[in-house]
Structures are given as structure tokens and as C-alpha cells.
Design an enzyme around this catalytic site. Sequence first.
Site, PDB file in Angstrom:
ATOM      1  N   ARG A  15      42.909  39.178  26.757  1.00 39.78           N
ATOM      2  CA  ARG A  15      43.143  38.883  28.396  1.00 39.78           C
ATOM      3  C   ARG A  15      43.448  37.486  28.563  1.00 39.78           C
ATOM      4  O   ARG A  15      43.825  36.829  30.104  1.00 39.78           O
ATOM      5  CB  ARG A  15      41.022  38.755  28.362  1.00 39.78           C
ATOM      6  CG  ARG A  15      40.558  37.754  29.767  1.00 39.78           C
ATOM      7  CD  ARG A  15      38.611  37.522  29.954  1.00 39.78           C
ATOM      8  NE  ARG A  15      38.740  37.278  31.185  1.00 39.78           N
ATOM      9  CZ  ARG A  15      37.560  36.470  31.016  1.00 39.78           C
ATOM     10  NH1 ARG A  15      37.350  35.233  30.148  1.00 39.78           N
ATOM     11  NH2 ARG A  15      37.044  36.138  32.598  1.00 39.78           N
ATOM     12  N   HIS A  20      38.647  46.397  28.382  1.00 38.27           N
ATOM     13  CA  HIS A  20      37.165  46.001  28.469  1.00 38.27           C
ATOM     14  C   HIS A  20      36.472  46.817  27.407  1.00 38.27           C
ATOM     15  O   HIS A  20      35.173  46.007  26.605  1.00 38.27           O
ATOM     16  CB  HIS A  20      36.029  45.486  30.148  1.00 38.27           C
ATOM     17  CG  HIS A  20      36.594  45.014  31.117  1.00 38.27           C
ATOM     18  ND1 HIS A  20      36.214  45.100  32.061  1.00 38.27           N
ATOM     19  CD2 HIS A  20      36.922  43.787  30.716  1.00 38.27           C
ATOM     20  CE1 HIS A  20      36.603  44.363  32.237  1.00 38.27           C
ATOM     21  NE2 HIS A  20      37.480  42.783  31.842  1.00 38.27           N
ATOM     22  N   HIS A  41      45.913  37.320  32.003  1.00 42.30           N
ATOM     23  CA  HIS A  41      45.020  35.916  32.583  1.00 42.30           C
ATOM     24  C   HIS A  41      46.726  35.347  32.827  1.00 42.30           C
ATOM     25  O   HIS A  41      46.803  34.486  34.389  1.00 42.30           O
ATOM     26  CB  HIS A  41      44.268  35.019  32.315  1.00 42.30           C
ATOM     27  CG  HIS A  41      42.745  35.251  32.663  1.00 42.30           C
ATOM     28  ND1 HIS A  41      42.490  34.781  33.504  1.00 42.30           N
ATOM     29  CD2 HIS A  41      42.645  36.827  32.563  1.00 42.30           C
ATOM     30  CE1 HIS A  41      40.693  35.973  33.477  1.00 42.30           C
ATOM     31  NE2 HIS A  41      40.932  36.754  33.016  1.00 42.30           N
ATOM     32  N   ASN A  82      39.959  30.932  35.072  1.00 44.41           N
ATOM     33  CA  ASN A  82      40.594  30.525  33.600  1.00 44.41           C
ATOM     34  C   ASN A  82      39.050  30.082  32.229  1.00 44.41           C
ATOM     35  O   ASN A  82      39.191  30.399  31.206  1.00 44.41           O
ATOM     36  CB  ASN A  82      40.899  29.627  33.384  1.00 44.41           C
ATOM     37  CG  ASN A  82      42.458  31.210  33.752  1.00 44.41           C
ATOM     38  OD1 ASN A  82      42.363  32.021  33.629  1.00 44.41           O
ATOM     39  ND2 ASN A  82      43.641  30.769  34.554  1.00 44.41           N
TER      40      ASN A  82
END
Length: 325
Positions: free
Chosen positions: A61, A192, A65, A92
Site C-alpha cells: 500500500r 486487496h 500511495h 495516509n
Amino acid sequence: MELEKGGYLYLMLVFMILIMRGEGQLRENFYAASCQNAETIVRQAVVKKMSLTATAPGTLRLFFHDCFVEGCDASIMIASPNNDAEKDASDNLSVAGDGFDTVAQAKQAVEAICPGVVSCADILAIAARDVVTLSGGPKFNVELGRRDGLVSTASRVKGNLPEPNFNLDQLKSMFSKHNLSLVDLVALSGAHTIGFSHCEFFANRLYSFSPPSPIDPSLDPTYAQELIKLCPKNVDPTFVVGLDSQTSRTFDNLYYKDLVAGKGLLTSDAVLFKDPATNATVTDFANNPLNFNTAFATAMIKLGRVGVKTGNEGEIRRNCASFNT
């Protein structure tokens, strides 16, 4: 003789220009001469970290990001005493600290062997690939040559990261501006399969979806009741639920099987099966794990090219959490 000499000099000039252009491009084995064992050192650090904690979702992740804001330049790694760096933005704050520590540990190990050579951005890209592979996902080569960015500001984050309640049009718009296709979007959403979510990001689907139907009718009823038990209205806000229903620590295609079965946890997950534009791809990935793995590897390579700094741009940080100057 002079003509031959002139021709030779011309060819040398062309050759040097091509080399200089090549320095501004990502490529595999970028550190073959300058830090031959860079990828091995990073992998060893990742293996060690994964033996201690579930760092895979957070590290993966972190890469997403980072790349979606300022490009893949490790700008998300910067720590600010004023809490105004990229990592401090509200979008974040839920990125697990394990991911940051994984990159920091890998950087420290690389610096001990090749000081000032390998960027934090490249270390993050390698670590993201390694947590996927070590969790059972596909193997793929990582293009390298990124340099670390010189800007990290919380105010630049909002509007540049997908939100859990996004519909497909919103997702498509955000991904397409990074030259990522609908197939890339669906494939990258498959990250995910090893992720977790805080209850607050899907509570509206359980308690306030619409006046006539508090529970989102697209949710499998049994699954919805399981979520209500896991996430009651007064649940601790730090509590998390697996983004796939059974194997949240294993990189597999169960995420897509869940979408088909009405068990997509977030709105932004569920829309991938509900929308005709992506339904076929979700169904394919649910039925063909090899197709998913291939598409995911391709999409990760494309994601890793987003907004990169190369050549003389940026810097090679000594410490991932702070700029050199």
C-alpha cells in the site's frame, strides 16, 4: 584519413548522446555495476521483517500511495517535525507503520554495502515486489533507476488517492491520468487480497446505505451480518477486517471470487463487479488465477513508471525519512 576521423568522432558523439538519454530511463539491473547485490539485500531485509510481522499489505500500500502522489519518488517516506509532510495527510494516516519500517531497514542494509548509490524510491519498488512474491504472488522483474524526490507536502495528497467510496468513473479517471488502463485498475485492486480495512471505511454499507435499506443490498446477506458482528456501531476505530473474506495474508485470487459472490468489502471494490465495463475482467480473474498474476505483474511495472525522477533529477537520500539538505 580526416574524413574517417570525423566520422569516428561523429559516431562517438551519437553514442554518448544515446548513453546520456539512457541514464534517464528505468531499466532492469540498473545497479549491476554500482551495487550488484542491491535486490538481494533488500529481499533479505523483507524476509526478515516478514518473519516478525505482517508487513506485506502495508509495504504494498505504501508503494501505491507513494506513486499516486508526486510519482514513485519515496516522497511519502519523509518525516516532518511539523507533521505537514505527505505521510501526515489524512489519507495516509492509515498506512501501516510496518511498511515504512521495512523500507527503512532495507535502506540501512543497502547503505552498509553501497553507500549513496540506491534510492529509497527503488528500494520501495523492490520491497513491494518482494512482499507480493513472498506472500504467494507472481514473480516479476523490477525496473530501477528512480531518484528520490525533493518535495513532500501533505496538502498535495487530497484528491490524488482513490477513496473507499469511489465509483468506477472516479476510479477510472484517477488511474487513467497515470496511463493505467481499466485492466490495470482491476488488477491493482487485487492487492486487496492481502489487505485490511478499518471498519469506518465501509460502515455506511452496513448502517446507512439508504433510507429504505440501511444495509447495502448488493452485499451477500450472510456476509453483511458477519461484518455487523465484527464492526458494531461502537467498535474500536483501530479495529480492522480482512479485505478478502478468508486469506488476507495470502496473495491469491480470492478477492475476485469474493466480488462475484457479493463479498466486496469496500464500495470501490464492489463496483468492479457491478459495473459492466469491468465485470468481465473480474470474472476472468476469479476463474483464472494465472491471468490475474500476469495482469498484476504488468500493472505493477506500469505503476512503477509513474512520475519517476531519473538522471540528474532529485537525489539519492542517505536516510529515507529526510532530505539530504
